[in-house]
Design an enzyme around this catalytic site. Structure first.
Site, PDB file in Angstrom:
ATOM      1  N   HIS A 194       3.216  -0.227   6.190  1.00 25.33           N
ATOM      2  CA  HIS A 194       1.985  -0.250   5.382  1.00 25.33           C
ATOM      3  C   HIS A 194       0.838  -0.926   6.149  1.00 25.33           C
ATOM      4  CE1 HIS A 194      -0.196  -0.638   1.425  1.00 25.33           C
ATOM      5  NE2 HIS A 194      -0.734  -1.676   2.045  1.00 25.33           N
ATOM      6  N   GLU A 195       1.074  -2.128   6.620  1.00 30.69           N
ATOM      7  CA  GLU A 195       0.015  -2.867   7.307  1.00 30.69           C
ATOM      8  C   GLU A 195      -0.358  -2.191   8.630  1.00 30.69           C
ATOM      9  OE1 GLU A 195      -1.440  -5.034   5.520  1.00 30.69           O
ATOM     10  OE2 GLU A 195       0.106  -5.425   4.025  1.00 30.69           O
ATOM     11  N   HIS A 252      -3.118   0.163   7.901  1.00 31.99           N
ATOM     12  CA  HIS A 252      -4.420  -0.509   7.852  1.00 31.99           C
ATOM     13  C   HIS A 252      -4.938  -0.783   9.279  1.00 31.99           C
ATOM     14  CE1 HIS A 252      -4.929  -1.228   3.578  1.00 31.99           C
ATOM     15  NE2 HIS A 252      -3.790  -1.903   3.451  1.00 31.99           N
ATOM     16  N   GLU A 299      -6.836   1.605   1.696  1.00 30.48           N
ATOM     17  CA  GLU A 299      -5.496   1.690   1.107  1.00 30.48           C
ATOM     18  C   GLU A 299      -4.905   3.089   1.329  1.00 30.48           C
ATOM     19  OE1 GLU A 299      -4.062  -0.943   0.089  1.00 30.48           O
ATOM     20  OE2 GLU A 299      -2.336  -0.293  -1.082  1.00 30.48           O
TER      21      GLU A 299
END
Lengths: 503, 503
Positions: free
Chosen positions: B265-266, B269, B295
């Site tokens: 997930h990160e 980003h 997001e």
């Protein structure tokens, strides 16, 4: 303005200056422990900008005037008078440097440090050479703006910056003593043959080393609520504040004692700042100790306490538990002899206590010759290698184990290395004084390191940098500095360890 | 002044503002990943001081004038005109707030966050309730200083801040669709019974997890020369610059998938910022993407790629090698089913892909009703619990697993939560567009994640935040935003996973 108003203005300056300083301390620490390789592209110009902002702030006429007035204001408190006078004295060194010259130098130093890192990884001095040249030129140019420029040699100006009161004449005497007394001793020891330390070079997994460090730091009463341990290429200490003292180490899986003694060493630095009195914690004196004084505390920890047999009476079981296969058969005495063994080697930070000052002597001679124009950066790697051959009888085969091993010159820290040897000598004298009040071995053996810390706090740490080195030595020992405590300690210790008296 | 002179003045402002911002970014990152407990005693007042300095700098009349002039200067380059206009638009939100009101609100928000923490530990909403009330009042008061105050509802102003172009009418449509389509699906799945995921909860040593992360990040073509992975209490991403994108995770030794999916997930980003075009890298557009857009990229990585079977065809052998005892008997299909299983739960951050938007829906409905004055903070815990019962069929038994679970409201981040659901929906549409150009499963299976990254760069990342979300969606997909891609994806995926079509 009344003194009360001036004091308020001064408090505002202090907050602002300390905010900038803390921001930059954080950025430098981050750069050395955490930041990815390419981050400098964006960070370096901004860090240099902040350096410039801080420079402007601390070099504003208003600030000088404020310091001048407060340092002489009879209705100001004594600490403020003393603090402002000390700041003024240091600022006078950079007071007349034009900001653009200062900022350009800061950026050069940053780029040079990055170039050194690249050169180190490529094992190629030629990558670093042009930067080293520029840094020396830049540093020399900065000196021309000083009020005391020309009153002594450039190198003497630098020596005094790092160790107030020192100059090349004093250092020459000090290093001559080292050369005369220690070189023959080292040669004798080389002839005696090696003490077995092969077990230090077995495989020691980094995860286990990291756990051992935590326990050793607990033994040293390191306060983890006000400090941390991280990793970096080159171990160092960074004191963000009395409440945040950070040390770093690096783990070599094929050398057990490397991380152990760097952690003990850096813990000595960190403890110095952590034990500055509350009264001085947010003053200029929190962090302006001379380099020699600071090094004396790290060397006290590392050498005079950390290499003491009694230290390992308390801690060797921890090592044997952590590394049963590697150390199960090694006795305490074998271990203590091994960590104290002396063998000429190439890397300063890994050097034993006896050969260490020779590594410093080499750097001192090179620095002095560079600044006196006797040698140039060209072929400096060969100059380096020849000196190692001359003093230690071994010659580096590449730049990484030669001239590129230390980061210090890359950011212009010339005149800094000599304080490393001086620190060891101060420490010997402090230990001699401590013995009058404490049974050091008893404290170490019985895990009462807190008593040793208390002694250091009471006689040295609590003062921060509020005393000149010479005064601080007198306060703690009742005598002026005397390098013979150091020389005698080394001669006695190594004569005994290598049974040289029995010949 | 000529435009050329104005542009030079503007460059100086940019350097200064970016230097302050980077310093504070570094200090916050350090605080969350590294700094010891007591460090805040010294750091916090200085960090607050720097925040104030930056506020003063960006709210100076001279700076506003400069932005106004340049945003309309026909002889300035187009990028500068666009950039200055975007900065001005954002600054207008806080421009007329008196500094004392701003500072008072900041202090309230800090105290409220502390009260939330106290309430969380005491498991007692009543401790937090009065602060929540004050924060809503304070946030509402700040809005009254805005130029656009009164042009729409307060809540709509906030929604637009976090996701430009969005308002409660649009969100109502979006969440109604989620309610209508997903609630019945979730109920069906609950009746079907659980998929076995017990093996995810065996013991997974953190050292091994850390090594696995490094390999997964290599698979994701994470550029370790321009980024790092560290640990923190709550995973987050911090983009220092295009050349320094940092992610954090936390390792739970009794939950294998926690660190895996937070790292993926990160990384999404971080990759967004790392792939912004060079032209925009040092502009305002480097980091001003909407929350929903940002997001969407993390959810693209985590859900649409990271939970794809083909992803694990390439990576499951790595896990089985790392954890032979824990996963030796678990087949690829069992693993993929387990990481995709859906079960209604109370904690948003641990929710699966299907029930996640319902957690957001609940927060959206409560926020909207609070700001529209339909409900008050009194008994809000019961409102919360009833909504969980209504939508997810489970009722929190206390405040800690109920209304106190998230920190976001305590510092006044109202209107932020809805972007979390929106991001997942944007991502579904991006994936649909990507499929027209790429065989995604083929890329994943054959470790060609670089092709996926290239597509994202070309269609989304390179633009940074230079486009409004709606425009960016059109650029990347050729269509306006359509939440049906998201709903259809969830319906198809979970119908298949739970064999609902075979009934």
């Amino acid at each position: 303005m009344t003194t009360k108003e001036l004091l308020q203005q001064y408090e505002e300056y202090k907050l602002k200056i300390s905010a900038y300083s803390l921001a930059m301390t954080t950025m430098y620490f981050d750069m050395q422990t955490t930041a990815p390789k390419k981050s400098g592209i964006y960070r370096n110009p901004r860090l240099a900008y902040l350096e410039g902002e801080l420079f402007s702030l601390t070099h504003a006429q208003e600030y000088f005037d404020l310091l001048e007035t407060l340092s002489k204001a009879e209705d100001a408190d004594e600490l403020t008078r003393k603090e402002t006078a000390a700041i003024l004295k240091d600022l006078n060194k950079t007071r007349n440097i034009p900001k653009d010259v200062y900022v350009a130098y800061s950026e050069l130093a940053l780029n040079s440090e990055n170039a050194w890192e690249e050169a180190y990884h490529a094992n190629d001095y030629s990558i670093f050479e042009p930067y080293l040249k520029k840094v020396i030129e830049g540093k020399s140019k900065l000196l021309t703006y000083r009020d005391d420029y020309g009153t002594k040699s450039n190198y003497d100006l630098l020596l005094d910056d790092y160790e107030p009161g020192m100059n090349s004449e004093e250092y020459d005497k000090f290093f001559n003593l080292i050369k005369e007394e220690l070189v023959p001793l080292i040669h004798k020891i080389v002839k005696k043959g090696k003490i077995d330390d092969s077990f230090l070079y077995k495989h020691y997994p980094r995860e286990i080393q990291a756990k051992v460090m935590k326990e050793l730091m607990d033994y040293l009463h390191f306060d983890f609520e006000s400090g941390i341990l991280r990793e970096s290429l080159h171990p160092f200490t960074s004191s963000f504040s009395k409440y945040d003292n950070r040390i770093t180490t690096k783990y070599l899986e094929d050398k057990l004692d490397s991380s152990i003694f760097s952690v003990i060493h850096e813990s000595g630095h960190a403890t110095y700042n952590a034990q500055v009195s509350d009264e001085l914690a947010e003053t200029y004196f929190f962090d302006n100790m001379s380099m020699g004084m600071h090094e004396s505390q790290s060397r006290t920890f590392e050498i005079y306490l950390g290499k003491n047999r009694a230290f390992w009476e308390a801690n060797y079981p921890l090592l044997q538990n952590a590394y049963p296969e590697q150390l199960g058969d090694v006795t305490l005495d074998q271990f203590v002899d091994a960590i104290n063994a002396s063998t000429p080697s190439l890397i300063r930070t890994e050097a034993d206590e006896l050969t260490y000052p020779l590594h410093i002597l080499i750097r001192y001679e090179i620095e002095k010759a560079l600044f006196n124009g006797e040698i140039s950066v060209e072929h400096l790697d060969e100059v380096w290698n020849s000196k190692y051959e001359e003093y230690l009888g071994i010659r580096p085969e590449d730049d990484r184990t030669g001239i590129l091993q230390d980061v210090h010159w890359s950011d212009g820290s010339f005149g800094y290395f000599p304080t490393y040897a001086l620190g060891s000598a101060y420490a010997a004298q402090f230990i001699h004084a401590m013995r009058k009040d404490l049974d050091i071995e008893d404290c170490l053996r019985n895990s009462r390191f807190d008593l040793i810390k208390d002694w250091l706090k009471e006689h040295i740490h609590k003062y921060g940098g509020s005393n000149l080195p010479k005064d601080q030595i007198f306060i703690a020992t009742g005598e002026p500095f005397d390098p013979h405590y150091y020389i005698n300690h080394l001669k006695e210790k190594y004569t005994r360890l290598y049974h040289l008296d029995k010949e």
